[in-house]
Write a protein that holds these residues in place. Sequence first.
Motif, PDB file in Angstrom:
ATOM      1  N   ALA A 339       0.867  -1.183   0.000  1.00  0.00           N
ATOM      2  CA  ALA A 339       0.000   0.000   0.000  1.00  0.00           C
ATOM      3  C   ALA A 339       0.901   1.229   0.000  1.00  0.00           C
ATOM      4  CB  ALA A 339      -0.922   0.011   1.217  1.00  0.00           C
ATOM      5  N   ALA A 340       0.396   2.329  -0.553  1.00  0.00           N
ATOM      6  CA  ALA A 340       1.178   3.566  -0.585  1.00  0.00           C
ATOM      7  C   ALA A 340       0.241   4.760  -0.461  1.00  0.00           C
ATOM      8  CB  ALA A 340       1.987   3.659  -1.876  1.00  0.00           C
ATOM      9  N   TRP A 341       0.730   5.817   0.197  1.00  0.00           N
ATOM     10  CA  TRP A 341      -0.032   7.050   0.385  1.00  0.00           C
ATOM     11  C   TRP A 341       0.848   8.255   0.097  1.00  0.00           C
ATOM     12  CZ3 TRP A 341      -0.334   2.901   3.660  1.00  0.00           C
ATOM     13  CH2 TRP A 341      -1.600   2.375   3.952  1.00  0.00           C
ATOM     14  N   ALA A 342       0.224   9.313  -0.425  1.00  0.00           N
ATOM     15  CA  ALA A 342       0.860  10.625  -0.480  1.00  0.00           C
ATOM     16  C   ALA A 342       0.453  11.377   0.780  1.00  0.00           C
ATOM     17  CB  ALA A 342       0.413  11.385  -1.716  1.00  0.00           C
ATOM     18  N   ILE A 343       1.429  11.952   1.470  1.00  0.00           N
ATOM     19  CA  ILE A 343       1.156  12.682   2.708  1.00  0.00           C
ATOM     20  C   ILE A 343       1.108  14.172   2.400  1.00  0.00           C
ATOM     21  CG2 ILE A 343       1.862  13.107   5.079  1.00  0.00           C
ATOM     22  CD1 ILE A 343       1.096  10.198   4.487  1.00  0.00           C
ATOM     23  N   LEU A 344      -0.041  14.791   2.642  1.00  0.00           N
ATOM     24  CA  LEU A 344      -0.262  16.203   2.340  1.00  0.00           C
ATOM     25  C   LEU A 344      -0.674  16.947   3.611  1.00  0.00           C
ATOM     26  CD1 LEU A 344      -2.474  15.699  -0.861  1.00  0.00           C
ATOM     27  CD2 LEU A 344       0.031  15.814  -0.738  1.00  0.00           C
ATOM     28  N   ASP A 345      -0.591  18.288   3.533  1.00  0.00           N
ATOM     29  CA  ASP A 345      -1.088  19.074   4.664  1.00  0.00           C
ATOM     30  C   ASP A 345      -2.171  20.030   4.181  1.00  0.00           C
ATOM     31  OD1 ASP A 345       0.206  21.188   3.449  1.00  0.00           O
ATOM     32  OD2 ASP A 345       1.785  21.366   4.964  1.00  0.00           O
ATOM     33  N   SER A 346      -2.455  21.076   4.958  1.00  0.00           N
ATOM     34  CA  SER A 346      -3.624  21.930   4.700  1.00  0.00           C
ATOM     35  C   SER A 346      -3.267  23.312   4.192  1.00  0.00           C
ATOM     36  CB  SER A 346      -4.466  22.056   5.982  1.00  0.00           C
ATOM     37  OG  SER A 346      -4.894  20.789   6.417  1.00  0.00           O
ATOM     38  N   LYS A 347      -2.107  23.470   3.591  1.00  0.00           N
ATOM     39  CA  LYS A 347      -1.713  24.803   3.127  1.00  0.00           C
ATOM     40  C   LYS A 347      -2.587  25.319   1.983  1.00  0.00           C
ATOM     41  CE  LYS A 347       3.233  24.531   4.323  1.00  0.00           C
ATOM     42  NZ  LYS A 347       3.370  23.070   4.611  1.00  0.00           N
ATOM     43  N   ASP A 348      -3.085  24.393   1.160  1.00  0.00           N
ATOM     44  CA  ASP A 348      -3.904  24.786   0.002  1.00  0.00           C
ATOM     45  C   ASP A 348      -5.387  24.656   0.373  1.00  0.00           C
ATOM     46  OD1 ASP A 348      -5.446  24.722  -2.415  1.00  0.00           O
ATOM     47  OD2 ASP A 348      -3.600  24.296  -3.536  1.00  0.00           O
ATOM     48  N   PRO A 349      -6.112  25.768   0.512  1.00  0.00           N
ATOM     49  CA  PRO A 349      -7.523  25.698   0.950  1.00  0.00           C
ATOM     50  C   PRO A 349      -8.403  24.883   0.008  1.00  0.00           C
ATOM     51  CG  PRO A 349      -6.669  27.950   1.097  1.00  0.00           C
ATOM     52  CD  PRO A 349      -5.628  27.147   0.363  1.00  0.00           C
ATOM     53  N   ALA A 350      -8.189  24.987  -1.301  1.00  0.00           N
ATOM     54  CA  ALA A 350      -9.019  24.261  -2.261  1.00  0.00           C
ATOM     55  C   ALA A 350      -8.831  22.757  -2.109  1.00  0.00           C
ATOM     56  CB  ALA A 350      -8.691  24.706  -3.685  1.00  0.00           C
ATOM     57  N   ASN A 352      -7.685  21.284   0.557  1.00  0.00           N
ATOM     58  CA  ASN A 352      -8.147  20.959   1.904  1.00  0.00           C
ATOM     59  C   ASN A 352      -9.658  20.694   1.907  1.00  0.00           C
ATOM     60  OD1 ASN A 352      -7.851  20.742   4.781  1.00  0.00           O
ATOM     61  ND2 ASN A 352      -8.753  22.794   4.964  1.00  0.00           N
ATOM     62  N   GLU A 353     -10.413  21.532   1.199  1.00  0.00           N
ATOM     63  CA  GLU A 353     -11.866  21.382   1.152  1.00  0.00           C
ATOM     64  C   GLU A 353     -12.268  20.068   0.488  1.00  0.00           C
ATOM     65  OE1 GLU A 353     -15.816  23.723  -0.603  1.00  0.00           O
ATOM     66  OE2 GLU A 353     -13.789  24.542  -0.920  1.00  0.00           O
ATOM     67  N   LEU A 354     -11.570  19.718  -0.616  1.00  0.00           N
ATOM     68  CA  LEU A 354     -11.909  18.500  -1.343  1.00  0.00           C
ATOM     69  C   LEU A 354     -11.519  17.249  -0.563  1.00  0.00           C
ATOM     70  CD1 LEU A 354     -13.008  17.224  -3.912  1.00  0.00           C
ATOM     71  CD2 LEU A 354     -10.741  17.499  -4.951  1.00  0.00           C
ATOM     72  N   LEU A 355     -10.323  17.245   0.008  1.00  0.00           N
ATOM     73  CA  LEU A 355      -9.835  16.074   0.730  1.00  0.00           C
ATOM     74  C   LEU A 355     -10.631  15.793   2.000  1.00  0.00           C
ATOM     75  CD1 LEU A 355      -6.009  16.735   0.346  1.00  0.00           C
ATOM     76  CD2 LEU A 355      -7.289  14.869  -0.707  1.00  0.00           C
ATOM     77  N   SER A 356     -11.118  16.841   2.634  1.00  0.00           N
ATOM     78  CA  SER A 356     -11.829  16.665   3.911  1.00  0.00           C
ATOM     79  C   SER A 356     -13.176  15.982   3.741  1.00  0.00           C
ATOM     80  CB  SER A 356     -12.021  18.027   4.585  1.00  0.00           C
ATOM     81  OG  SER A 356     -12.829  18.873   3.782  1.00  0.00           O
ATOM     82  N   LYS A 357     -13.637  15.814   2.493  1.00  0.00           N
ATOM     83  CA  LYS A 357     -14.927  15.161   2.248  1.00  0.00           C
ATOM     84  C   LYS A 357     -14.853  13.646   2.408  1.00  0.00           C
ATOM     85  CE  LYS A 357     -16.491  18.726  -1.013  1.00  0.00           C
ATOM     86  NZ  LYS A 357     -16.909  18.992  -2.423  1.00  0.00           N
ATOM     87  N   PHE A 358     -13.634  13.109   2.450  1.00  0.00           N
ATOM     88  CA  PHE A 358     -13.468  11.655   2.524  1.00  0.00           C
ATOM     89  C   PHE A 358     -12.786  11.264   3.825  1.00  0.00           C
ATOM     90  CE2 PHE A 358     -13.531  12.917  -1.892  1.00  0.00           C
ATOM     91  CZ  PHE A 358     -14.367  11.988  -2.489  1.00  0.00           C
ATOM     92  N   ASN A 359     -13.082  10.071   4.297  1.00  0.00           N
ATOM     93  CA  ASN A 359     -12.401   9.538   5.470  1.00  0.00           C
ATOM     94  C   ASN A 359     -12.418   8.013   5.393  1.00  0.00           C
ATOM     95  OD1 ASN A 359     -10.990   9.555   7.872  1.00  0.00           O
ATOM     96  ND2 ASN A 359     -12.850   9.599   9.133  1.00  0.00           N
ATOM     97  N   ASP A 360     -11.556   7.504   4.496  1.00  0.00           N
ATOM     98  CA  ASP A 360     -11.507   6.076   4.191  1.00  0.00           C
ATOM     99  C   ASP A 360     -10.060   5.745   3.828  1.00  0.00           C
ATOM    100  OD1 ASP A 360     -11.564   3.544   3.029  1.00  0.00           O
ATOM    101  OD2 ASP A 360     -13.451   3.874   1.982  1.00  0.00           O
ATOM    102  N   PRO A 361      -9.414   4.804   4.522  1.00  0.00           N
ATOM    103  CA  PRO A 361      -8.004   4.508   4.235  1.00  0.00           C
ATOM    104  C   PRO A 361      -7.759   4.008   2.818  1.00  0.00           C
ATOM    105  CG  PRO A 361      -8.952   2.862   5.722  1.00  0.00           C
ATOM    106  CD  PRO A 361      -9.938   3.994   5.627  1.00  0.00           C
ATOM    107  N   ALA A 362      -8.809   3.565   2.121  1.00  0.00           N
ATOM    108  CA  ALA A 362      -8.653   3.150   0.731  1.00  0.00           C
ATOM    109  C   ALA A 362      -8.735   4.353  -0.212  1.00  0.00           C
ATOM    110  CB  ALA A 362      -9.734   2.139   0.350  1.00  0.00           C
TER     111      ALA A 362
END
Length: 493
Positions: A339-350, A352-362
């Motif tokens: 398994a692999a993930w890209a680790i991002l933070d919240s510097k980009d508001p746009a 941040n808004e899109l990513l926060s809609k999901f909460n699933d490790p897949a």
Amino acid sequence: MTNLKKLTVSVLLATAPLFVASAADIEKINTDVVVVGGGGTGLSAAASAHQHGAKVILLEKLAFVGGSSALSGGALAAGESNPQKRAETKDVSNEGFAKIWLTDQDRSFPGGDESMPDIDRINKLTKEFNTTVNWMEKDIGHKFAVPRPFGYGGPNYAHAPAEAPIPASGRGSSHAGGRFVIKAFKNYLDREGVPIMTGTRAQELITDNKGNVVGLKALKGKQPIEIRAKAVVLGTGGFARNKDLLEKFAPSYAPYTDVSNATPGATGDGILMAQKIGAAGFKDGWVMGISPVSTKRELNDTLKTKNVFKDDVFVNQDGKRFVKEDLPYIVDPIAAQKAAWAILDSKDPAKNELLSKFNDPAIVVHADTWEDLAKAMGVSQQSLRATMEQYNQACKDKKDTLLNKEPEFLVPVDKAPYYAVRVIPSTMGTIGGLQTNNKFQVLRADGSVIKGLYAGGETANRPFYRRVYTSGTGLGLAYTSGRIAGENAAKEK
């Protein structure tokens, strides 16, 4: 026709049962050259054979032409082309591009055939790339943009379609820009009256008592066809959509067969047909991995920055970095992980808004601490915290002691909440196929030529790669090998 309808037609054609007919039901056709495959290789082969005086028929099993070439960015590499000369492009040459190509082979994924690539053939081919670009511009009528760098930077070797929108970065070509190249070839063949038989699946090569290829059998819908010809050119692409062949040659990519960017028609047809009559293949094959993508298409842009993926940080199932992120292509190591993930933070508001809609490790998970993010991912909390603390310190120091990532791409990930976006490898095609010579004649295991049989593009690209892909080479090879194969096929007696 919508993409969904096209895909439906493609699947139906690919899975249609064979129709058994009596001799009286078979339509018989005679021609000089029959080309199998309507992608970049096949279209260029048909155009070239026609220009050299042959009567040509092109077969495509899907309902439309284009193949994987239409789905690509459409940029070809060349070092001394007419477009470069007009633009007075600096710091480019045949030797310069050959050096880039060969240097890339040093980062080949482990386990490849060490005798590959064929250095002499690469050096010869890079010179032929110029001929192909000039030919496409002058004879076919394709229009190139002013040469620019490929998506990952470097000198101005990329010849993108003039009709394709210029990417925001000013590098490479836009998504599916390849359709403009295909359109130019299709328009040329239509003007010249070269017949293109879509919805026609080649089934079997016909040989004489000496083993020479003298035609093929095909199925147009339910109508059996037998085409007799002086030569057959195979431009059927690779095997990115054939799970059995992927399991054999590149098992780490087999789980991603159905999500490849390759055309649904890339099932290795030409390779398998040729091997049935004694053509030699290769023991080792691989995949042209393009980029890491999200399991949710709408999240793909959240992974990208102005430097593509070089600014990102990727971790695996152990919560550890496993790849030098600023390499041109990083999907081979991704495919090798559980398994692999890209680790991002919240510097980009746009983002941040899109990513926060999901909460699933897949798909993607988020948290305010590294420990909580690791828990949501299902990886070691200690490992992920240590990995990210070490990485952010490397960003401060501008020195990556772990993987030696270039300082300009060391961007800290330090604003909570943090996101882990699950990534999988995006692929375009395969490396493997049939053994050929410089004329792209297909060979037997003993090195002898199968008279009347030619192959190019992904159907015969193995000598030019080990287990790594270089920008611009796939399309350059497709159109160039097609051009050369078509010319030589037209000369068959």
